[in-house]
Design a protein around this motif. Structure first.
Motif, mmCIF file in Angstrom:
data_model
loop_
_atom_site.group_PDB
_atom_site.id
_atom_site.type_symbol
_atom_site.label_atom_id
_atom_site.label_comp_id
_atom_site.label_asym_id
_atom_site.label_seq_id
_atom_site.Cartn_x
_atom_site.Cartn_y
_atom_site.Cartn_z
ATOM 1 N N UNK A 96 24.954 -11.845 -19.505
ATOM 2 C CA UNK A 96 25.489 -12.604 -19.340
ATOM 3 C C UNK A 96 26.210 -13.803 -20.266
ATOM 4 N N UNK A 97 27.355 -14.017 -20.215
ATOM 5 C CA UNK A 97 27.815 -15.432 -20.451
ATOM 6 C C UNK A 97 27.681 -16.653 -19.860
ATOM 7 N N UNK A 98 26.687 -16.537 -19.375
ATOM 8 C CA UNK A 98 26.716 -18.347 -18.973
ATOM 9 C C UNK A 98 26.960 -18.516 -17.613
ATOM 10 N N UNK A 99 27.146 -17.899 -16.442
ATOM 11 C CA UNK A 99 27.470 -18.238 -15.008
ATOM 12 C C UNK A 99 26.316 -18.593 -14.350
ATOM 13 N N UNK A 100 26.992 -18.955 -13.321
ATOM 14 C CA UNK A 100 25.683 -19.444 -12.257
ATOM 15 C C UNK A 100 24.658 -20.377 -12.984
ATOM 16 N N UNK A 101 23.434 -19.912 -12.708
ATOM 17 C CA UNK A 101 22.171 -20.700 -13.010
ATOM 18 C C UNK A 101 22.054 -20.848 -14.631
ATOM 19 N N UNK A 102 22.399 -19.813 -15.003
ATOM 20 C CA UNK A 102 22.448 -19.555 -16.661
ATOM 21 C C UNK A 102 23.526 -21.358 -16.902
ATOM 22 N N UNK A 103 24.845 -20.564 -16.215
ATOM 23 C CA UNK A 103 25.495 -21.652 -16.641
ATOM 24 C C UNK A 103 24.946 -23.356 -16.240
ATOM 25 N N UNK A 104 24.770 -23.759 -15.101
ATOM 26 C CA UNK A 104 23.861 -25.375 -14.951
ATOM 27 C C UNK A 104 23.743 -25.484 -16.219
ATOM 28 N N UNK A 105 22.530 -24.592 -16.689
ATOM 29 C CA UNK A 105 21.504 -25.328 -18.075
ATOM 30 C C UNK A 105 21.922 -25.176 -18.713
ATOM 31 N N UNK A 106 23.268 -24.553 -18.753
ATOM 32 C CA UNK A 106 23.998 -24.857 -20.568
ATOM 33 C C UNK A 106 25.384 -26.321 -20.260
ATOM 34 N N UNK A 107 24.828 -26.459 -18.555
ATOM 35 C CA UNK A 107 25.966 -28.078 -18.184
ATOM 36 C C UNK A 107 24.620 -29.253 -18.297
ATOM 37 N N UNK A 108 24.031 -28.639 -18.049
ATOM 38 C CA UNK A 108 23.110 -29.970 -17.900
ATOM 39 C C UNK A 108 21.701 -29.270 -18.989
ATOM 40 N N UNK A 109 20.985 -29.692 -19.376
ATOM 41 C CA UNK A 109 20.468 -29.115 -21.035
ATOM 42 C C UNK A 109 19.017 -29.963 -20.440
ATOM 43 N N UNK A 110 18.603 -30.050 -19.848
ATOM 44 C CA UNK A 110 17.031 -30.566 -19.111
ATOM 45 C C UNK A 110 16.621 -29.047 -18.850
ATOM 46 N N UNK A 111 15.281 -29.312 -18.748
ATOM 47 C CA UNK A 111 14.047 -28.314 -18.070
ATOM 48 C C UNK A 111 14.648 -28.443 -17.577
ATOM 49 N N UNK A 112 14.779 -26.608 -16.379
ATOM 50 C CA UNK A 112 14.608 -26.759 -15.197
ATOM 51 C C UNK A 112 13.914 -25.126 -14.632
ATOM 52 N N UNK A 113 13.141 -25.830 -13.701
ATOM 53 C CA UNK A 113 12.577 -24.876 -12.485
ATOM 54 C C UNK A 113 13.373 -25.005 -11.241
ATOM 55 N N UNK A 114 13.178 -23.548 -10.775
ATOM 56 C CA UNK A 114 13.696 -23.140 -9.349
ATOM 57 C C UNK A 114 12.717 -22.492 -9.004
ATOM 58 N N UNK A 115 12.356 -21.929 -7.340
ATOM 59 C CA UNK A 115 11.443 -21.248 -7.438
ATOM 60 C C UNK A 115 12.122 -20.258 -6.307
ATOM 61 N N UNK A 120 19.483 -21.909 -5.470
ATOM 62 C CA UNK A 120 19.755 -22.450 -5.689
ATOM 63 C C UNK A 120 21.490 -23.185 -5.630
ATOM 64 N N UNK A 121 21.543 -24.017 -5.666
ATOM 65 C CA UNK A 121 23.631 -24.499 -5.599
ATOM 66 C C UNK A 121 24.242 -23.977 -6.227
ATOM 67 N N UNK A 122 23.854 -23.342 -7.659
ATOM 68 C CA UNK A 122 24.659 -23.027 -8.817
ATOM 69 C C UNK A 122 24.182 -21.336 -9.011
ATOM 70 N N UNK A 123 23.870 -20.994 -7.781
ATOM 71 C CA UNK A 123 23.832 -19.789 -7.593
ATOM 72 C C UNK A 123 24.953 -18.765 -7.600
ATOM 73 N N UNK A 124 24.918 -17.828 -8.619
ATOM 74 C CA UNK A 124 26.135 -16.394 -8.121
ATOM 75 C C UNK A 124 25.646 -15.075 -8.202
ATOM 76 N N UNK A 125 24.631 -15.409 -7.542
ATOM 77 C CA UNK A 125 23.722 -13.553 -7.573
ATOM 78 C C UNK A 125 23.417 -13.028 -8.019
ATOM 79 N N UNK A 126 23.258 -11.794 -8.751
ATOM 80 C CA UNK A 126 23.193 -10.408 -9.405
ATOM 81 C C UNK A 126 24.163 -9.681 -9.639
#
Length: 427
Positions: A96-115, A120-126
């Motif tokens: 991964x290069x940081x798309x989807x939820x991973x990219x969301x954490x890159x842009x918002x570097x605060x702890x992230x918990x997703x159930x 998640x709005x940033x989800x781009x699938x697998x």
């Protein structure tokens, strides 16, 4: 009344269990921090961070993504927990290069918990072949105030979503990881500088024709700022080749300085004195003990002299390992002889000389003990393994030959290695 007491006891019991779990987690975190801080290679630190985080929260999958210096995407991704089949399924996808939820954490570097990652709005699938993950706990790792990367965890083994306790302990681990990453980066910079300095102290072999020669220095696998291994080879005015291999005791700046001074003194003595190697070593020992406080040093000094149509090795050892002779028909022989005392021990004991014939197109290998020492093996076993390795690859060009010996040596890599190989001319 009894029911109320039972309820209170049950509540107290559950609080004690929670306290015990918290205590266990705290001990686990402390142990993890110690384990991470012991690693001295960056790749090992990064992998240890992921596996430790997985253990602390009971996650099935974990990964660490290292940001590109631009901070916009991942340039390295270290996944842990994938099965061989899952790795094979993802082989053509790339990391991964940081798309989807991973990219969301890159842009918002605060702890992230997703159930539920898919919701998640940033989800781009697998991508194809990727495990279908449901939960995610992501925490940024900072080094010296800048985001270095992100730690990702997914799928608690108990099937529950990640909770606040998981987040808190992973945040604490990420803080320790940032310090460990910075420390190992600083250490690698220092080690690289030390290795460069060490190599600058070692000579570049001159043109030694009609002989062929090659040498290699390899620093220890374990961290030592500097070492005292060295080699040298020079043609002398009387048409002989002088060869030196040595090892100053210690792994510090003092050892490196002692190595440099000893090598330079020995070079001067070789040009000044047309005497046997034993006499040169004796004079060197007297000089060093008179004007320096150098540590104990082992040295083997040899002259390869013309002897009719062939050659003769004339050498003296100051406590050093014997040279290894490989004949043209690939027979190996260690030239065992009285080794003498190392330099810096006593100037009263005589130093013996030794000679041995060397045929044309033979190879003589001089080496330091880092090439063969292994705490789990007898020295004779390591010497036998080295002889087998040296004969198996004797047909290689010398540059490739010393590289092969350094790559496949029988030691455990705890000490520096120096190898100098000389090949006599064809008839």
């Amino acid at each position: 009344m009894r029911l109320r007491l039972d309820a209170e006891l049950e509540q107290i019991t559950e609080q004690l269990r929670a306290l015990a779990r918290a205590t266990d987690r705290l001990h686990g975190l402390l142990d993890a921090v110690l384990a991470i801080s012991r690693e001295l290679e960056l790749s090992a630190v990064l992998h240890r961070v992921v596996t430790t985080a997985m253990d602390l929260v009971g996650a099935r999958y974990g990964a660490l993504g290292v940001l590109h210096e631009s901070g916009e995407y991942l340039e390295q991704f270290i996944p842990v927990g994938l099965s061989e089949q899952e790795r094979a399924d993802l082989a053509e996808t790339g990391f991964p290069r940081g798309k989807g939820v991973l990219g969301f954490l890159i842009r918002h570097p605060v702890p992230l918990r997703v159930d539920d990652i898919r919701s998640h709005p940033a989800s781009a699938g697998f991508p194809a072949g990727h495990p279908r993950l449901r939960t995610l706990l992501g925490v940024a790792i900072s080094v010296r105030g800048s985001i270095y990367g992100d730690l990702y965890l997914s799928e608690r083994r108990d099937g529950q979503p990640f909770d606040a306790h998981d987040e808190n302990i992973v945040v604490a681990l990420a803080g320790a990881a940032g310090i460990a990453i910075e420390n190992v980066r600083l250490f690698e910079q220092a080690r690289a500088g030390s290795e460069q300095f060490q190599r600058l102290l070692l000579p570049t072999l001159p043109d030694l024709r009609p002989f062929d020669a090659a040498a290699i220095y390899r620093p220890a696998a374990q961290p030592h700022p500097l070492g005292g291994d060295w080699y040298d080879a020079i043609l002398l005015p009387d048409d002989t080749l002088a060869v030196v291999i040595g090892d100053v005791v210690g792994h510090d700046l003092h050892a490196a300085a002692a190595m440099a001074s000893t090598r330079n003194m020995l070079r001067a003595l070789l040009f000044d004195r047309r005497t046997p190697p034993s006499a040169v070593l004796a004079q060197l020992d007297r000089t060093l003990q008179a004007i320096t406080d150098n540590p104990v040093t082992t040295v083997s000094l040899a002259r390869i002299e013309p002897a009719g149509p062939a050659w003769r090795l004339h050498w003296s050892s100051a406590g050093h390992l014997p040279p290894l002779l490989i004949t043209p028909d690939r027979q190996a022989e260690y030239l065992n002889a009285e080794p003498g005392l190392p330099l810096g021990v006593s100037i009263e004991h005589p130093r013996p000389d030794h000679t041995h014939p060397v045929p044309p197109d033979a190879t003589v290998v001089f080496f330091t003990d880092g090439l063969i020492e292994h705490p789990g093996h007898p020295i004779d076993q390591s010497l036998a393994e080295l002889a087998e390795l040296a004969t198996a690859h004797a047909a290689l060009p010398l540059e490739d030959y010393v590289q092969t010996l350094a790559d496949h040596h029988p030691s455990d890599g705890h000490d520096d290695i120096a190898i100098l190989a000389i090949r006599t001319p064809h008839t």
